[in-house]
Design an enzyme around this catalytic site. Structure first.
Site, short mmCIF file in Angstrom:
data_model
loop_
_atom_site.label_atom_id
_atom_site.label_comp_id
_atom_site.label_asym_id
_atom_site.label_seq_id
_atom_site.Cartn_x
_atom_site.Cartn_y
_atom_site.Cartn_z
N HIS A 185 -12.84 -3.69 3.80
CA HIS A 185 -11.38 -3.86 3.92
C HIS A 185 -10.80 -3.27 5.22
CE1 HIS A 185 -7.26 -3.88 1.74
NE2 HIS A 185 -7.07 -3.69 3.03
N HIS B 9 -7.15 -3.20 9.80
CA HIS B 9 -8.33 -3.98 9.41
C HIS B 9 -9.26 -4.10 10.62
CE1 HIS B 9 -6.06 -6.20 5.92
NE2 HIS B 9 -6.12 -4.90 5.74
N GLU C 202 0.83 -1.22 0.00
CA GLU C 202 0.00 0.00 0.00
C GLU C 202 0.86 1.26 0.00
OE1 GLU C 202 -2.90 -0.53 -0.71
OE2 GLU C 202 -3.67 -2.32 0.29
N HIS D 132 -2.91 2.18 8.47
CA HIS D 132 -3.97 1.36 7.87
C HIS D 132 -4.21 0.13 8.74
CE1 HIS D 132 -6.31 -1.02 5.12
NE2 HIS D 132 -5.33 -1.84 4.82
N GLU E 113 -18.20 11.72 22.37
CA GLU E 113 -16.85 12.21 22.07
C GLU E 113 -16.55 12.21 20.57
OE1 GLU E 113 -15.87 13.72 25.24
OE2 GLU E 113 -14.03 13.29 24.16
P1 13P Z 1 1.07 -5.49 3.08
O1 13P Z 1 1.50 -6.77 3.76
O2 13P Z 1 1.65 -5.37 1.70
O3 13P Z 1 1.34 -4.28 3.93
O4 13P Z 1 -0.51 -5.57 2.85
C1 13P Z 1 -1.40 -5.70 3.92
C2 13P Z 1 -2.69 -5.00 3.68
O5 13P Z 1 -3.40 -4.71 4.61
C3 13P Z 1 -3.08 -4.66 2.29
O6 13P Z 1 -4.17 -3.78 2.28
ZN ZN Z 2 -5.34 -3.84 4.14
#
Ligand code: 13P
Ligand code: ZN
Length: 283
Positions: free
Chosen positions: A211, A142, A116, A140, A170
């Site tokens: 995602h 998940h 990413e 980023h 909040e």
């Molecule tokens: P990477 O292992 O390349 O960082 O990818 C993980 C991910 O969350 C892709 O969206």
């Molecule tokens: Zn991801």
């Protein structure tokens, strides 16, 4: 100075480990990058590898030419960052055009920065510009509950912002500008990075449907705190919906206006719509 002794590296590792322990980083899920300050680079530059080859970024980020970033490696597990930081993390340098990078430290067992990287760097470029250089972190994760909501809520900035705001008083104070939403797209390339970075012009958090989330911030605490607040609000909403989705009461548009006055924040009326048949953001 040893790279691993730097304060920013330790803060980076601790934040990554916090995310792992909260369950946001299954396998290699998620990635993190930090735009390193000049004096921090200077303090560790004698540890850098001078013979690395240049690789294309996959996006053009002239606003970041010559900058250095600490970045998680592609395929690396957040679980292992604290255990083996030198294998999980790397420091990259961008060239004078902002089109190529080379690895100056880390990825000890071979490897490259996150897949990413285009999204991280496109976001960094926007945030460096719109925050006058203050924002340095792109994260980023998940986050389970935010992902779950992206299956059942309309994918508009208006609906996600309003529903998350309603889940904890909040929330509008922590993210008064709201959150952006990118519909499902193929991850790991320039196209999704461009869509995300457009939303980063006005938001500090952007949800990727089905995602995860991207957050931007000035410090590790603020960036992690933003992610945590959004995911907590999402968890409450998932629980409320699981209880039959009948809210007996909620925070009303007028409550939000009163909150804005009390906390001296601006909440866009776009998010304070009266709920009805029409789905805001779909016109
Ligand atoms: P990477 O292992 O390349 O960082 O990818 C993980 C991910 O969350 C892709 O969206
Ligand atoms: Zn991801």
């Amino acid at each position: 100075m040893r790279v691993l002794e730097s304060r920013f590296v330790q803060d980076f590792i601790n934040m990554a480990d916090d995310g792992w322990r909260l369950g946001w980083h299954e396998r290699n899920g998620g990635n993190l990058s930090y735009r390193i300050k000049e004096h921090e680079v200077a303090a560790i530059a004698d540890r850098f590898n001078d013979h690395a080859e240049w690789h294309p970024i996959g996006a053009s980020v002239p606003g970041l030419a010559g900058e250095y970033f600490l970045v998680t490696g592609t395929g690396k597990y957040f679980r292992n960052i604290k255990v083996d930081p030198e294998a999980s993390l790397g420091i990259i340098e961008l060239d004078e055009k902002g089109e190529n990078y080379r690895v100056r430290w880390g990825y000890a067992e071979g490897g490259l920065p996150t897949s990413e990287l285009p999204t991280h760097l496109l976001n960094h470029e926007v945030k460096k510009r719109v925050t006058d250089g203050k924002h340095r972190i792109i994260y980023h994760a998940h986050c389970t509950n935010v992902i779950a909501l992206s299956f059942v809520l309309p994918l508009t900035d208006e609906v996600f912002t309003r529903e998350l705001w309603e889940m904890a008083t909040e929330c509008p104070v922590v993210f008064p500008e709201g959150v952006g939403v990118v519909p499902w797209m193929v991850p790991g390339g320039r196209a999704i990075g461009v869509e995300t970075s457009k939303l980063m012009e006005k938001y500090n958090a952007v949800i990727w449907a089905m995602h995860g989330i991207f957050c931007s911030g000035e410090t590790f605490d603020l960036t992690f705190g933003l992610m945590h607040t959004i995911e907590k609000a999402a968890e409450i909403l998932v629980k409320v919906m699981s209880m039959g989705h009948r809210k007996a009461q909620t925070i009303t548009p007028q409550n939000f206006r009163d909150l804005a006055e009390g906390f001296h924040i601006t909440l866009d009326e776009r998010f304070l719509y009266e709920k009805g048949e029409h789905i805001p953001g779909t016109e």
